[in-house]
Design an enzyme around this catalytic site. Sequence first.
Site, PDB file in Angstrom:
ATOM      1  N   ASP A   1       0.848  -1.182   0.000  1.00  0.00           N
ATOM      2  CA  ASP A   1       0.000   0.000   0.000  1.00  0.00           C
ATOM      3  C   ASP A   1       0.886   1.235   0.000  1.00  0.00           C
ATOM      4  O   ASP A   1       2.112   1.121  -0.065  1.00  0.00           O
ATOM      5  CB  ASP A   1      -0.914   0.003   1.247  1.00  0.00           C
ATOM      6  CG  ASP A   1      -0.134   0.174   2.549  1.00  0.00           C
ATOM      7  OD1 ASP A   1       1.113   0.240   2.514  1.00  0.00           O
ATOM      8  OD2 ASP A   1      -0.773   0.247   3.611  1.00  0.00           O
TER       9      ASP A   1
ATOM     10  N   ASP B   1       1.397   4.734   2.363  1.00  0.00           N
ATOM     11  CA  ASP B   1       1.014   5.295   3.663  1.00  0.00           C
ATOM     12  C   ASP B   1       1.373   6.780   3.738  1.00  0.00           C
ATOM     13  O   ASP B   1       2.489   7.167   3.390  1.00  0.00           O
ATOM     14  CB  ASP B   1       1.764   4.567   4.790  1.00  0.00           C
ATOM     15  CG  ASP B   1       1.574   3.063   4.741  1.00  0.00           C
ATOM     16  OD1 ASP B   1       0.493   2.595   5.122  1.00  0.00           O
ATOM     17  OD2 ASP B   1       2.511   2.350   4.308  1.00  0.00           O
TER      18      ASP B   1
ATOM     19  N   ASP C   1      -3.307   4.302   2.816  1.00  0.00           N
ATOM     20  CA  ASP C   1      -3.619   4.631   4.211  1.00  0.00           C
ATOM     21  C   ASP C   1      -3.319   6.100   4.469  1.00  0.00           C
ATOM     22  O   ASP C   1      -2.213   6.564   4.189  1.00  0.00           O
ATOM     23  CB  ASP C   1      -2.752   3.792   5.181  1.00  0.00           C
ATOM     24  CG  ASP C   1      -3.236   2.362   5.317  1.00  0.00           C
ATOM     25  OD1 ASP C   1      -4.412   2.093   4.986  1.00  0.00           O
ATOM     26  OD2 ASP C   1      -2.440   1.512   5.756  1.00  0.00           O
TER      27      ASP C   1
END
Length: 377
Positions: free
Chosen positions: A204, A206, A301
């Site tokens: 992902d 962040d 995120d």
Amino acid sequence: MKPSDFTPAVKMKSYACQRRTPLKHHNLFLTDALETLAQNAEFSENEGRSVAFRRSASVLKALPHVVRAMDELKDLPCLGEHSLRVIKEILEDGTSSEVESTRQSEQFQAMKALTGIFGVGVRTADRWFREGLRSPLDLIHTGQKLNHAQQAGVQYYKDLNTPVTKKEAVVISDIVEKTVKAVLPGAIITLTGGFRRGKEVGHDVDFLITHPEEGAEERLMPKIVNCLEDQGLLLYQKTTVNSYLESKDGPARPASNMDRFERCFSIFKLEVDSETHAEGSLSNSCSTHHSGSTWRAVRVDLVVSPYSQFAFATLGWTGSKLFERELRRWAGQEKAMSLSSHALYDSKQQRYLRANSEEEIFTHLGLEYIPPSERNA
Ligand code: ATP
Ligand code: MN
Ligand code: MN
């Protein structure tokens, strides 16, 4: 050269936060094996065992040379009996029978596939496994009841299991930066997680967001999310508002290792060049988007922190997970302090220690500063 010529002159420190751990190291053939066993222990919710294997692997990552013989390991910390047995087998036979049989086991493979779905944890995956399910497709075929996160997880399974490149992270950084600054001028956006540690790919992207004026960041996340949604950039999002102010237990003693910042777990709809996409779309079995489109799903995120906690949040969200864990263990066991992504509490002085930078936090903890690129424990 004899292996002994490589023996480190300095004794290896036992906490990962006392050592430098580069991203690229010399013992992947051993650390992969130990991390497989760590992951398998996580699948059976045996945390102690899992951490033991992760600590062993981490020690080998910090070595400046390839391990070739058992006697090179004798002065190293954290290497338990079980890890040593596995290492010995690999050095002698090239593979470990325990690791190989783990990797081939139906349970391990199914747990990997099922926990690889966004929104699915070990508990749920284990229940599904015991019901006979093995893959995301099995969930669709048997019509399992899924929550919103899991539905998105199944729908974008293929994309979300395709590593995010640094290039994609940079594109997303630009989007996030522009959006956040439009919503709150003067905001500061930092790329955290694996990409801050120098990783070339990640699962992902962040981000940590703050503003120099304390309080300006309050209730910022819903505004950011609205703005992203207006641009059609979000395929999924779940926002959690800050529960830090309302909470009764001390800031450095959260109920779990979850912190209490305003945060958003999201899936971005990222435009990709049609060339790159043509390859990827062919095998995009679970995703409903058809081959004419030119986008892919990427996990992002977002975390918002008050300025006064920004250094702690930056340290806490940069990772690696083991490095974070070791920092907290060091603080508690060696310094009688309590570290979180919000604050550092000194139990002896009975007060919170302020910090405006990561360097200051390391100093408070009596640790040599370790830059992000060497926190790959
Ligand atoms: P990857 O490339 O796989 O994403 P990563 O190191 O960025 O690797 P993440 O799972 O994105 O891994 O986590 C990044 C950091 O954020 C870690 O240091 C982790 O401790 C922290 N973190 C992740 N989830 C939480 C959470 N729920 N509460 C507090 N900190 C978290
Ligand atoms: Mn990450
Ligand atoms: Mn993350």
